[in-house]
Design an enzyme around this catalytic site. Structure first.
Site, short mmCIF file in Angstrom:
data_model
loop_
_atom_site.label_atom_id
_atom_site.label_comp_id
_atom_site.label_asym_id
_atom_site.label_seq_id
_atom_site.Cartn_x
_atom_site.Cartn_y
_atom_site.Cartn_z
N GLY A 157 -20.80 -105.13 51.24
CA GLY A 157 -19.64 -104.57 51.67
C GLY A 157 -19.67 -102.76 51.68
N GLU A 168 -21.40 -101.99 54.37
CA GLU A 168 -20.52 -101.93 55.83
C GLU A 168 -19.36 -101.05 55.62
OE1 GLU A 168 -20.46 -106.80 56.48
OE2 GLU A 168 -19.90 -106.08 54.41
N GLU A 196 -25.88 -110.50 51.30
CA GLU A 196 -25.10 -111.47 51.23
C GLU A 196 -25.61 -112.96 51.51
OE1 GLU A 196 -22.35 -108.09 52.55
OE2 GLU A 196 -24.59 -108.61 52.76
N ALA A 211 -18.94 -106.05 47.78
CA ALA A 211 -17.69 -106.57 47.57
C ALA A 211 -17.81 -107.24 46.01
CB ALA A 211 -17.09 -107.83 48.43
N1 T1G Z 1 -19.75 -107.70 42.09
C1 T1G Z 1 -19.26 -107.78 40.90
N2 T1G Z 1 -20.23 -107.59 39.90
C2 T1G Z 1 -21.41 -107.23 40.32
C3 T1G Z 1 -21.90 -106.98 41.64
C4 T1G Z 1 -20.97 -107.53 42.51
N3 T1G Z 1 -21.25 -107.18 43.72
N4 T1G Z 1 -22.92 -106.47 41.37
C5 T1G Z 1 -23.61 -106.40 40.42
N5 T1G Z 1 -22.60 -106.87 39.48
C6 T1G Z 1 -22.34 -107.11 37.87
C7 T1G Z 1 -23.50 -107.77 37.44
O1 T1G Z 1 -23.01 -108.97 37.31
C8 T1G Z 1 -24.06 -107.27 36.13
O2 T1G Z 1 -22.85 -107.38 35.10
C9 T1G Z 1 -23.82 -105.75 36.52
O3 T1G Z 1 -23.03 -105.50 37.46
C10 T1G Z 1 -25.04 -105.26 36.55
O4 T1G Z 1 -25.73 -105.85 37.38
C11 T1G Z 1 -17.88 -108.44 52.49
C12 T1G Z 1 -18.96 -110.60 50.87
C13 T1G Z 1 -26.66 -103.74 42.32
C14 T1G Z 1 -28.98 -104.19 42.75
O5 T1G Z 1 -25.04 -109.08 46.48
O6 T1G Z 1 -28.05 -106.87 43.50
O7 T1G Z 1 -20.40 -107.43 49.80
O8 T1G Z 1 -23.83 -108.77 33.55
O9 T1G Z 1 -27.55 -106.60 35.85
O10 T1G Z 1 -30.41 -105.23 37.69
O11 T1G Z 1 -20.17 -108.41 53.50
O12 T1G Z 1 -26.57 -105.87 40.60
O13 T1G Z 1 -23.74 -106.61 33.02
O14 T1G Z 1 -21.67 -108.19 33.18
O15 T1G Z 1 -27.77 -106.86 38.53
O16 T1G Z 1 -29.54 -102.62 37.94
C15 T1G Z 1 -23.05 -108.10 48.14
C16 T1G Z 1 -25.24 -107.63 43.93
C17 T1G Z 1 -21.78 -108.83 47.73
C18 T1G Z 1 -25.23 -107.14 45.32
C19 T1G Z 1 -28.09 -103.72 40.22
N6 T1G Z 1 -23.70 -107.41 47.38
N7 T1G Z 1 -25.90 -106.86 42.95
O17 T1G Z 1 -28.97 -104.42 39.76
O18 T1G Z 1 -27.94 -104.67 37.53
S1 T1G Z 1 -21.11 -109.75 48.94
C20 T1G Z 1 -24.55 -107.89 46.56
C21 T1G Z 1 -27.12 -106.68 42.94
C22 T1G Z 1 -20.31 -108.60 49.90
C23 T1G Z 1 -19.27 -108.05 52.25
C24 T1G Z 1 -19.77 -109.27 51.16
C25 T1G Z 1 -27.79 -105.93 41.71
C26 T1G Z 1 -28.03 -104.41 41.82
P1 T1G Z 1 -22.85 -107.87 33.71
P2 T1G Z 1 -27.25 -106.07 37.40
P3 T1G Z 1 -29.45 -104.29 38.30
#
Ligand code: T1G
Length: 692
Positions: free
Chosen positions: A102, A105, A125, A63
């Site tokens: 998400g 999911e 999450e 998400a």
């Molecule tokens: N939402 C918004 N921005 C995101 C994002 C996300 N989910 N994931 C990454 N970014 C942005 C980050 O801030 C950065 O921005 C750029 O992308 C590159 O990220 C309903 C509620 C995917 C493994 O927790 O683990 O789904 O600084 O530097 O090292 O159940 O990002 O360049 O402006 O980290 O190559 C669950 C989170 C969400 C995964 C890539 N998902 N992301 O790593 O790049 S909650 C996560 C990561 C959810 C549902 C629920 C990593 C990555 P900027 P990066 P990277």
């Protein structure tokens, strides 16, 4: 505005592509675009099957976290997944990069999943203080079984495509996603009934037959989940998956998800997520700054730190020469490295073959000249300025002109070290934390003359070594240790005034730290602190007495606490109470009980005050960097957001007033509130720019 979701046709197969850089997060526009495309394709009789794929470097990484805390705009993820579940034709998720949160999911809501061999899968999450709120707690156990699903959801760790295939999470690993997805979709287009994870309880049977299984799992993660709310909520949701029909399970999951979303813990962990990404950006260092490749490294000193640093390079596939002055010390260092790798292999963290491969990348040497070929040389010798300057002078004459010289000093002046070479522009500090092969933090100390490409090279290298880099300026103790010194100086006065080592430690344990200041001093060694104080001409009435009594901490079985042989559990020792009472008597202090909240303020406010000075001096680039230093270097509980975030939530006015009282009471000018705190408190603001 063009939709980030588009469709193209390949005969009777429709390919729906999400293109929402950087990580195809499921923001509102993506959800709305998906709902629109799927509705049209669902109604289109010429479409036999649908492929769902993503452009760019990854499948959906979850998400959109930037939308959290704001009113949710429909359609929600649930609705999109429900829409897929009600379709009369199959939807195939074609996965590359990472399918997370998400994103996974949504894929679990599709009828089929195929992926490249390099793809990774996870529901992280929990790292945001949340639970998988898009059906993950109900669908993943139905696919992988209860315990494997719980491990993934409560650890937040990713699994690879092979594990996903074996577990049944994906139906096929494919070499070329686009072509294979079309072929796969054609292959299954006519298969009926359409398989939906939601309809298959098969893998829940074992847990339903063995209700104690989940409680046993909960016990096994109790220690690492201490203070976090999300793991227990995830476990409750999986229990609901066993006890309720899926529709009710999903409703229960939603309820628990919203509860966590509203929690201060999740707000702090979401702050930490973005703070970590921000720490990787250095103002004035453009992303296209040239970075030099690090193909070979050398480490000087095979002690605890040197050995750990060498392992980091070996773990990242970089051959490293480990140089010592004495054969015995070298052998001891290499033996420790081998023991560490063998222990990791025994625990199943890596294969025995991989352990041998990493050990083989580390070459021991007794000759400094063997550092000549290295792209980077890291020094991890005794913390003495004279010794370091002499060593850097020698290295300067040995290594290639374009090589980088890095010091692992934890306190000393990097500019002074650099000045002992002819290449100060290629010198900087790389402050690792013990154990260096485990702790994620790397303080990168930028010297006055460190050139941008050297800094950029270390930022890139840090990520390759799986470290979280934070750029700091030159001062005594940089960011982390400088703040820690302020906390440590309060330990002595609190003990003298009336607190016991156990009370001090309990205050920080209850706050969420993994260890209190006294047990930490025992782990590091009472003699280490004594030597630093000797070097600075400082005294500590309690620790000096422990040192004089030969109580050097865990290594002698006694320090602030005593330890049973082979056991690291700190045990209060009346002998220490006597030592403290004697120190207090000598200072003419009548000891009295100190409430825990006062102990906490006395330990944390002074270090926050020091952090304000650090910001004022530009030693840290931003307040949130200081929080990252404390998460990854000193065990500050992430669900409290770090010292700066926490201070803002306590209120800088309260911190200011508390510091003023301490300064008056203790007559210690260093506790006078920093000008930055005075200014921000007066303006009702916080360190992080928000209204305090
Ligand atoms: N939402 C918004 N921005 C995101 C994002 C996300 N989910 N994931 C990454 N970014 C942005 C980050 O801030 C950065 O921005 C750029 O992308 C590159 O990220 C309903 C509620 C995917 C493994 O927790 O683990 O789904 O600084 O530097 O090292 O159940 O990002 O360049 O402006 O980290 O190559 C669950 C989170 C969400 C995964 C890539 N998902 N992301 O790593 O790049 S909650 C996560 C990561 C959810 C549902 C629920 C990593 C990555 P900027 P990066 P990277």
């Amino acid at each position: 505005m063009t939709s980030p979701v588009t469709t193209r046709r390949s005969g009777d197969i429709a390919v729906v592509t999400i293109d929402n850089p950087p990580v195809n997060a499921l923001g509102h526009a993506v959800r709305a675009g998906l709902a629109t495309e799927l509705a049209a394709l669902g109604a289109d009789g010429t479409v036999a099957a649908i492929v769902l794929t993503c452009a760019g470097r990854t499948f959906i990484a979850g998400a959109d976290i930037t939308e959290f805390g704001k009113p949710m705009q429909p359609p929600g993820l649930h609705e999109v997944i429900q829409q897929i579940g009600q379709m009369a034709k199959p939807v195939v998720a074609a996965i590359h990069g990472t399918a997370l949160g998400g994103g996974l999911e949504l894929a679990l809501g599709c009828h089929y999943r195929i992926a490249l061999a390099s793809a990774q899968f996870g529901l992280p999450e929990v790292k945001l203080g949340l639970l998988p709120g898009g059906g993950g707690t109900q669908r993943l156990p139905r696919v992988l079984g209860v315990i494997p699903a719980l491990e993934i959801m409560t650890s937040g760790e990713f699994i690879g495509a092979e594990t996903a295939l074996v577990g049944g999470l994906i139906q096929r690993i494919v070499p070329d996603l686009d072509a294979a997805a079309l072929a796969f979709a054609r292959e299954i287009a006519a298969d009926r009934p359409l398989p939906l994870v939601a309809n298959d309880d098969g893998k829940l049977a074992e847990a339903r037959a063995n209700p104690g299984m989940i409680d046993e799992f909960a016990r096994s993660i109790a220690r690492r989940s201490r203070g976090f709310k999300a793991p227990a909520a995830i476990i409750d949701c999986v229990k609901a998956a066993l006890a309720k029909p899926i529709a009710e399970g999903l409703a229960y999951e939603r309820e628990r998800f919203m509860e966590l979303m509203r929690s201060p813990e999740s707000a702090a962990q979401r702050y930490a997520f973005f703070a970590e990404r921000e720490a990787g950006k250095v103002p004035g260092l453009p992303s296209d700054t040239p970075v030099r490749p690090i193909r070979h490294a050398a480490v000087i000193g095979a002690g605890t730190m040197g050995g750990g640093i060498a392992m980091n390079f070996a773990n990242a596939g970089i051959p490293v020469t480990l140089i010592e002055t004495g054969a015995e010390a070298l052998e001891r260092g290499l033996k420790t490295i081998r023991a560490n790798y063998e222990a990791t292999a025994k625990r199943g963290g890596i294969t025995p073959a991989e352990a041998e491969a990493r050990i083989a990348r580390i070459t021991g040497s007794l000759k400094l000249e063997d550092a000549a070929a290295a792209d980077i040389v890291t020094e991890a010798v005794f913390e003495d300025m004279g010794l370091k300057k002499e060593l850097f002078g020698k290295l300067d004459r040995i290594v290639r002109p374009d090589a980088i010289l890095a010091s692992n000093t934890s306190t000393l002046d990097v500019d002074e070290i650099a000045a002992s070479t002819s290449r100060p522009e290629r010198v900087l500090g790389t402050h690792y934390f013990s154990p260096a092969n485990v702790m994620k933090l790397l303080e990168i100390v930028r010297g006055k003359k460190t050139e941008p490409s050297v800094l950029a090279t270390l930022m890139t290298l840090a990520r390759k070594l799986k470290k979280v880099p934070v750029v700091v300026g030159v001062c005594y103790g940089f960011v982390g240790n400088r703040m820690l010194h302020r906390r440590s100086s309060q330990v002595e006065s609190l003990l003298i005034e009336g607190a016991s080592p156990a009370e001090l430690d309990q205050a920080l344990l209850d706050f969420g730290f993994p260890m209190g200041p006294c047990a930490m001093a025992d782990l590091a060694g009472i003699d280490v602190g004594w030597r630093i104080r000797q070097g600075l001409g400082l005294k500590d009435a309690v620790s000096d007495r422990l040192y004089d009594a030969g109580r050097l901490g865990q290594k002698t079985g006694a320090g602030f606490f005593r330890y049973e042989p082979g056991n690291r559990t700190p045990i209060p020792d009346p002998a220490v109470d006597a030592i403290i009472a004697a120190a207090a008597a000598e200072k003419g202090v009548t000891r009295h009980p100190i409430p825990q909240d006062e102990i906490l303020a006395r330990l944390l406010y002074p270090m926050i005050n020091e952090a304000a000075h650090i910001l004022e001096e530009g030693i840290a680039l931003r307040a949130s960097d200081i929080d990252i230093v404390w998460f990854y270097g000193y065990g500050w509980p992430v669900y409290r957001g770090g010292p700066m975030y926490w201070a803002d939530h306590v209120g800088l006015g309260t911190i200011r007033d508390g510091l003023r009282k301490m300064a008056d009471k203790l007559g210690d000018a260093r506790l006078t509130p920093a000008p930055l705190i005075e200014r921000l408190a007066a303006a009702g603001q916080g360190f992080l720019g928000s209204k305090a």
